[in-house]
Design an enzyme around this catalytic site. Structure first.
Site, PDB file in Angstrom:
ATOM      1  N   GLU A 197       0.834  -1.206   0.000  1.00 19.64           N
ATOM      2  CA  GLU A 197       0.000   0.000   0.000  1.00 19.64           C
ATOM      3  C   GLU A 197       0.861   1.245   0.000  1.00 19.64           C
ATOM      4  O   GLU A 197       2.026   1.186   0.367  1.00 19.64           O
ATOM      5  CB  GLU A 197      -0.833   0.064   1.296  1.00 19.64           C
ATOM      6  CG  GLU A 197      -1.659  -1.126   1.524  1.00 19.64           C
ATOM      7  CD  GLU A 197      -2.325  -1.107   2.896  1.00 19.64           C
ATOM      8  OE1 GLU A 197      -2.303  -0.070   3.576  1.00 19.64           O
ATOM      9  OE2 GLU A 197      -2.867  -2.160   3.250  1.00 19.64           O
ATOM     10  N   LYS A 214       2.089   4.706   1.616  1.00 18.17           N
ATOM     11  CA  LYS A 214       2.144   5.275   2.964  1.00 18.17           C
ATOM     12  C   LYS A 214       1.775   6.743   2.841  1.00 18.17           C
ATOM     13  O   LYS A 214       2.519   7.547   2.279  1.00 18.17           O
ATOM     14  CB  LYS A 214       3.546   5.115   3.552  1.00 18.17           C
ATOM     15  CG  LYS A 214       3.634   5.609   4.984  1.00 18.17           C
ATOM     16  CD  LYS A 214       4.944   5.170   5.614  1.00 18.17           C
ATOM     17  CE  LYS A 214       4.980   5.430   7.100  1.00 18.17           C
ATOM     18  NZ  LYS A 214       4.740   6.793   7.497  1.00 18.17           N
ATOM     19  N   ASP A 267       1.078  10.520   3.866  1.00 13.93           N
ATOM     20  CA  ASP A 267       1.795  11.388   4.790  1.00 13.93           C
ATOM     21  C   ASP A 267       0.864  12.453   5.368  1.00 13.93           C
ATOM     22  O   ASP A 267       0.851  13.597   4.947  1.00 13.93           O
ATOM     23  CB  ASP A 267       2.970  12.041   4.053  1.00 13.93           C
ATOM     24  CG  ASP A 267       3.946  12.668   5.010  1.00 13.93           C
ATOM     25  OD1 ASP A 267       3.841  12.393   6.218  1.00 13.93           O
ATOM     26  OD2 ASP A 267       4.810  13.434   4.560  1.00 13.93           O
ATOM     27  N   GLU A 322      -5.705   7.827   7.278  1.00 14.53           N
ATOM     28  CA  GLU A 322      -4.892   9.036   7.334  1.00 14.53           C
ATOM     29  C   GLU A 322      -5.710  10.226   6.864  1.00 14.53           C
ATOM     30  O   GLU A 322      -6.342  10.166   5.807  1.00 14.53           O
ATOM     31  CB  GLU A 322      -3.699   8.813   6.384  1.00 14.53           C
ATOM     32  CG  GLU A 322      -2.495   9.615   6.728  1.00 14.53           C
ATOM     33  CD  GLU A 322      -1.629   8.969   7.821  1.00 14.53           C
ATOM     34  OE1 GLU A 322      -2.063   7.992   8.469  1.00 14.53           O
ATOM     35  OE2 GLU A 322      -0.528   9.492   8.033  1.00 14.53           O
ATOM     36  N   TYR A 381      -7.108   2.614   5.797  1.00 17.39           N
ATOM     37  CA  TYR A 381      -6.235   1.487   5.467  1.00 17.39           C
ATOM     38  C   TYR A 381      -6.188   0.369   6.513  1.00 17.39           C
ATOM     39  O   TYR A 381      -5.319  -0.490   6.457  1.00 17.39           O
ATOM     40  CB  TYR A 381      -4.814   1.973   5.192  1.00 17.39           C
ATOM     41  CG  TYR A 381      -4.269   2.952   6.213  1.00 17.39           C
ATOM     42  CD1 TYR A 381      -4.094   2.595   7.531  1.00 17.39           C
ATOM     43  CD2 TYR A 381      -3.926   4.244   5.821  1.00 17.39           C
ATOM     44  CE1 TYR A 381      -3.599   3.482   8.454  1.00 17.39           C
ATOM     45  CE2 TYR A 381      -3.420   5.152   6.751  1.00 17.39           C
ATOM     46  CZ  TYR A 381      -3.262   4.768   8.066  1.00 17.39           C
ATOM     47  OH  TYR A 381      -2.771   5.643   8.988  1.00 17.39           O
ATOM     48  N   LYS A 399       2.146  -5.207   4.380  1.00 13.10           N
ATOM     49  CA  LYS A 399       1.445  -5.896   5.467  1.00 13.10           C
ATOM     50  C   LYS A 399       1.205  -7.351   5.086  1.00 13.10           C
ATOM     51  O   LYS A 399       0.778  -7.617   3.953  1.00 13.10           O
ATOM     52  CB  LYS A 399       0.066  -5.253   5.710  1.00 13.10           C
ATOM     53  CG  LYS A 399       0.116  -3.810   6.098  1.00 13.10           C
ATOM     54  CD  LYS A 399      -1.279  -3.197   6.170  1.00 13.10           C
ATOM     55  CE  LYS A 399      -1.180  -1.726   6.495  1.00 13.10           C
ATOM     56  NZ  LYS A 399      -2.450  -1.005   6.297  1.00 13.10           N
ATOM     57  N   LYS A 435      10.454   3.717   3.381  1.00 14.98           N
ATOM     58  CA  LYS A 435      10.390   5.162   3.144  1.00 14.98           C
ATOM     59  C   LYS A 435      11.085   5.518   1.835  1.00 14.98           C
ATOM     60  O   LYS A 435      12.203   5.080   1.581  1.00 14.98           O
ATOM     61  CB  LYS A 435      11.075   5.905   4.287  1.00 14.98           C
ATOM     62  CG  LYS A 435      10.451   5.623   5.644  1.00 14.98           C
ATOM     63  CD  LYS A 435       9.265   6.483   5.915  1.00 14.98           C
ATOM     64  CE  LYS A 435       9.723   7.748   6.551  1.00 14.98           C
ATOM     65  NZ  LYS A 435       8.854   8.434   7.389  1.00 14.98           N
ATOM     66  N   CYS A 463      29.104  40.064   9.357  1.00 19.54           N
ATOM     67  CA  CYS A 463      27.639  40.011   9.306  1.00 19.54           C
ATOM     68  C   CYS A 463      27.099  40.924   8.194  1.00 19.54           C
ATOM     69  O   CYS A 463      27.436  42.112   8.160  1.00 19.54           O
ATOM     70  CB  CYS A 463      27.072  40.433  10.656  1.00 19.54           C
ATOM     71  SG  CYS A 463      25.283  40.571  10.631  1.00 19.54           S
ATOM     72  N   CYS A 507      25.055  43.941   9.974  1.00 20.76           N
ATOM     73  CA  CYS A 507      25.626  45.007  10.812  1.00 20.76           C
ATOM     74  C   CYS A 507      27.142  45.119  10.668  1.00 20.76           C
ATOM     75  O   CYS A 507      27.750  46.013  11.240  1.00 20.76           O
ATOM     76  CB  CYS A 507      25.263  44.785  12.280  1.00 20.76           C
ATOM     77  SG  CYS A 507      26.158  43.416  13.042  1.00 20.76           S
ATOM     78  N   CYS A 528      26.392  36.022  14.371  1.00 25.70           N
ATOM     79  CA  CYS A 528      26.712  37.429  14.565  1.00 25.70           C
ATOM     80  C   CYS A 528      26.605  37.651  16.074  1.00 25.70           C
ATOM     81  O   CYS A 528      25.566  37.382  16.670  1.00 25.70           O
ATOM     82  CB  CYS A 528      25.710  38.312  13.829  1.00 25.70           C
ATOM     83  SG  CYS A 528      25.896  40.034  14.326  1.00 25.70           S
ATOM     84  N   CYS A 534      22.690  44.504  16.249  1.00 26.82           N
ATOM     85  CA  CYS A 534      22.396  44.000  14.904  1.00 26.82           C
ATOM     86  C   CYS A 534      20.872  43.896  14.727  1.00 26.82           C
ATOM     87  O   CYS A 534      20.203  43.206  15.516  1.00 26.82           O
ATOM     88  CB  CYS A 534      23.059  42.634  14.714  1.00 26.82           C
ATOM     89  SG  CYS A 534      22.794  41.976  13.061  1.00 26.82           S
TER      90      CYS A 534
HETATM   91  S1  IVH Z   1      -1.020   0.713   8.917  1.00 26.97           S
HETATM   92  C1  IVH Z   1      -0.255  -1.338  12.876  1.00 26.97           C
HETATM   93  N1  IVH Z   1      -1.106   1.687   6.494  1.00 26.97           N
HETATM   94  O1  IVH Z   1       2.103   5.485   9.060  1.00 26.97           O
HETATM   95  C2  IVH Z   1      -0.236  -0.685  11.583  1.00 26.97           C
HETATM   96  N2  IVH Z   1      -0.267   3.093   8.236  1.00 26.97           N
HETATM   97  O2  IVH Z   1       4.360   4.597  11.156  1.00 26.97           O
HETATM   98  C3  IVH Z   1      -0.964   0.563  11.563  1.00 26.97           C
HETATM   99  N3  IVH Z   1       0.338   5.350   7.506  1.00 26.97           N
HETATM  100  O3  IVH Z   1       0.715   5.823  12.233  1.00 26.97           O
HETATM  101  C4  IVH Z   1      -0.701   1.447  10.449  1.00 26.97           C
HETATM  102  N4  IVH Z   1      -0.203   5.094   5.399  1.00 26.97           N
HETATM  103  O4  IVH Z   1      -0.301   7.177  10.356  1.00 26.97           O
HETATM  104  C5  IVH Z   1      -0.774   1.926   7.784  1.00 26.97           C
HETATM  105  N5  IVH Z   1      -1.276   2.431   4.309  1.00 26.97           N
HETATM  106  C6  IVH Z   1      -0.955   2.663   5.579  1.00 26.97           C
HETATM  107  C7  IVH Z   1      -0.456   3.919   6.014  1.00 26.97           C
HETATM  108  C8  IVH Z   1      -0.112   4.080   7.367  1.00 26.97           C
HETATM  109  C9  IVH Z   1       0.263   5.934   6.308  1.00 26.97           C
HETATM  110  C10 IVH Z   1       0.872   6.017   8.725  1.00 26.97           C
HETATM  111  C11 IVH Z   1       0.011   5.878   9.940  1.00 26.97           C
HETATM  112  C12 IVH Z   1       0.873   5.236  10.970  1.00 26.97           C
HETATM  113  C13 IVH Z   1       2.233   5.442  10.449  1.00 26.97           C
HETATM  114  C14 IVH Z   1       3.097   4.267  10.831  1.00 26.97           C
END
Ligand code: IVH
Length: 668
Positions: free
Chosen positions: A111, A113, A115, A172, A224, A287, A311, A404, A407, A422, A428
């Protein structure tokens, strides 16, 4: 059909159209028709107040009733995920899962992630009953009223949808790029501080006390994770597909992988493709798909063994360097900044990027005309990370400055620090303004009606040249100063006058002794009791204080050896500011922890264990040695013992960190 029946029918239809529009992106009727139905419903609801329903589609516009958030304990803790950054770590995870499942076949659900900030939504009989933020993972804020304004979150699920009577769904909350840019443009127009990224903007918005603000800012949500006692099937992917049918926005980018190679393919594909998404993503979540297998793999103290986050590397782009300018920050830090040809990066246009400090600049070996690589991570300020190719330009190397730019003072560099400063604190301009801004800030003297622009404008007009000058300001002067009207001038003068009551520890923080932050100021104030005693304390005496090391102690000695500072403090005293702690403060007690049995565990940074014991007693609590069902909470520092942690989790005892505790007893 009665009007009551009409209301119910309109609500049902509007919920459906809302879903078509915001979740499926496939409106079935023209906007006008939707608006008409909504107006009709609003009119009917006015006629029938007995039919009021917080989940009615009319409630999505929010309300400006003050929204105080209550804290809610999560039924199941909201864990975070372990992070990985490369293929090897992904492969390690895959192998660990394989081993943990003892060779049984398994699938990985891949999936995006997202933000933003995580949210837990609770539904009972198809109705949204509660929305809670993650908070510290064990408890969060009840933000239901604000969440109701997010149009892609269903308030009412279709009847007979096959969903459990009670369930929790997590996801999210996000601010799409378009809403984020619009919001920051509006804020720039009003000279308000910009949000650093969509995540901060979403989080600030969801915590807004006014749900109309939330409704206007256009938040979105992706779900999710489904939890509950009666989850339909064993597959996570399949459950999320079902959730989509119930009306939730579930990302179409979910995919089941049968091999490690398929996982890699997914990562590679989305690393590029994510740039075309309407919302920010910072990685991939992997997962184990089967819930039974998830259960058998279990969890560690902080995160599940059945999932990880991969990441993404921050996004990079190439452009041409045109100039390096040097900015003087409010604390005197000099930051080199590259001006360059504009480029698109993570959804925004970028023309400036930080070069951090002299060392980074030297390493980059920069010349005007260089092709440079710019990167943007989670924060708004992009950085120069390297050169695309060795420089061919004949222009000379750009060097860091020695004086600086504001000043002309010779810059200094403290031992062990990367930045140049500075040192001209009282002469300044940016430093003077910075000192005054710090002095008036909320955690210092709390002169809240003096925003940064006003401070700057008063300084430029020669009305204030240091914080003590604030106490000499008169109404006539301020009325002549630009942008100020009689009401705001009055407010400013009142809040300056009020600040004379601010307790000594905050005065000590406000005067801005280098390295003396809020906590150190508080510790020193309580230990010595007065400015007089602190200003005459020896180095040895200062170091004796718990939490005060060489660096802070030396800085205090230096501060009070400067005659300018002594006369500044004398002026503050003359104007009536608090220069010692009050008698009551010295003896203050409270019953905030009455009836609480508290276990202390781990290593602390702000106070010693003994000091925490004393604080617990001071506030009416009891310090006990071992965890039991009667323990109210555990005050936990770093490295809390694993057996204690396990016991606490088993008994559902709350774990509180130092900062939370100090906040609870009002010692921050
Ligand atoms: S699952 C136990 N799925 O990432 C698992 N988290 O560091 C629960 N997040 O706190 C999270 N996209 O805020 C899951 N597709 C996704 C996600 C996701 C973003 C965030 C979420 C979580 C953090 C985990």
């Amino acid at each position: 059909m009665t009007e009551q029946e009409q209301i119910l029918k309109l609500r049902e239809e509007l919920h459906k159209h809302n879903y078509n529009y915001y979740v499926l992106n496939m409106p079935a009727i023209p906007d006008q028709e939707f608006d008409m139905m909504m107006h009709q419903l609003q009119d009917l609801e006015k006629l029938h107040p007995e039919m009021a329903d917080p989940n009615s589609p009319t409630q999505r516009v929010g309300s400006d009733l003050n929204n105080e958030f209550t804290t809610i304990q999560h039924k199941r803790p909201m864990l975070s995920l372990a992070n990985t950054y490369n293929r090897q770590e992904v492969s390690d995870f895959y192998e660990r899962v394989k081993e943990g499942l003892q060779g049984a076949p398994f699938q990985i659900c891949c999936e995006l992630k997202f933000d933003g900030l995580s949210i837990s939504l609770h539904y009972e009989h198809g109705r949204l009953v509660r929305a809670v933020t993650r908070g510290d993972g064990t408890q969060g804020d009840d933000v239901t009223q604000n969440v109701r304004t997010i149009k892609s979150i269903p308030l009412l699920l279709p009847q007979d949808g096959g969903y459990p009577e009670e369930f929790e769904i997590r996801g999210e909350v996000l601010m799409p790029w378009t809403s984020f840019e619009r919001l920051n443009e509006q804020r720039a127009g009003k000279e308000e501080p910009l949000f650093a990224n969509p995540r901060n903007a979403a989080s600030g918005t969801l915590k807004s006390k006014n749900s109309i603000v939330v409704a206007e800012r256009g938040l979105d949500a992706y779900l999710y994770y489904l939890l509950g006692d009666d989850i339909p099937v064993d597959g996570h992917y399949q459950n999320m597909e079902a959730a989509r049918k119930w009306g939730f926005q579930v990302s179409k980018a979910m995919k089941l992988a049968n091999t490690l190679q398929e996982v890699y393919d997914y990562i590679e594909y989305w690393d590029k493709e994510r740039k075309n998404l309407p919302v920010a993503t910072d990685g991939i979540v992997l997962k184990v798909n089967s819930l039974a297998q998830q259960k058998s793999l279990g969890i560690t103290a902080k995160s599940p063994r059945w999932a990880i986050a991969y990441k993404f590397q921050a996004e990079q782009a190439e452009t041409i360097l045109r100039q390096v300018v040097f900015q003087v920050g409010r604390t005197g830090t000099i930051t080199p900044v590259a001006n360059m040809d504009p480029i698109q990066l993570s959804g925004t246009q970028v023309r400036r990027a930080t070069l951090h400090n002299a060392d980074v600049m030297a390493q980059l070996d920069l010349h005007v005309g260089d092709h440079i690589l710019v990167e943007k991570g989670g924060e708004i300020i992009p950085k120069v990370v390297g050169k695309a190719c060795p420089s061919e330009s004949a222009s000379p190397k750009i060097n860091f400055i020695g004086y600086c730019p504001a000043c002309g003072s010779k810059l200094i560099r403290y031992e062990g620090e990367a930045a140049h400063y500075c040192p001209n604190e009282t002469g300044c301009p940016p430093l003077i303004v910075g000192k005054i801004e710090h002095f008036v800030s909320r955690k210092a003297m709390n002169i809240f009606s003096l925003g940064p622009e006003i401070v700057e404008s008063y300084f430029e007009q020669g009305l204030i040249n240091n914080p003590a000058d604030l106490y000499t300001l008169r109404a006539e002067q301020l009325l002549n100063a630009d942008k100020s009207n009689a009401i705001s001038v009055n407010n400013i003068l009142i809040s300056i006058e009020e600040s004379k009551k601010v307790p000594f520890e905050r005065v000590l923080f406000a005067i801005g002794i280098r390295f003396v932050g809020e906590i150190a100021a508080k510790t020193l104030a309580r230990y010595f009791g007065s400015m007089e005693k602190i200003s005459t304390a020896t180095l040895d005496k200062l170091i004796q204080v718990n939490g005060i090391g060489d660096v802070i102690a030396n800085s205090i000695i230096k501060y009070f050896s400067d005659q300018k500072n002594i006369s500044f403090i004398r002026r503050l005293k003359e104007y009536g500011l608090q220069m010692q702690i009050s008698q009551e403060q010295q003896e203050a007690k409270s019953d905030r922890l009455a009836d609480n049995s508290i276990v202390i565990s781990g290593v602390f940074t702000h106070h010693s264990r003994d000091e925490y014991k004393a604080l617990i007693e001071k506030h009416g609590g009891k310090n006990v040695g071992s965890i039991s069902g009667k323990t109210s909470f555990i005050l936990a520092g770093e490295n809390m013992g694993p057996s204690k942690l396990e016991k606490a989790q088993k008994l559902g005892v709350r774990i509180m960190n130092e900062d939370e505790f100090l906040q609870l007893v009002g010692e921050v």
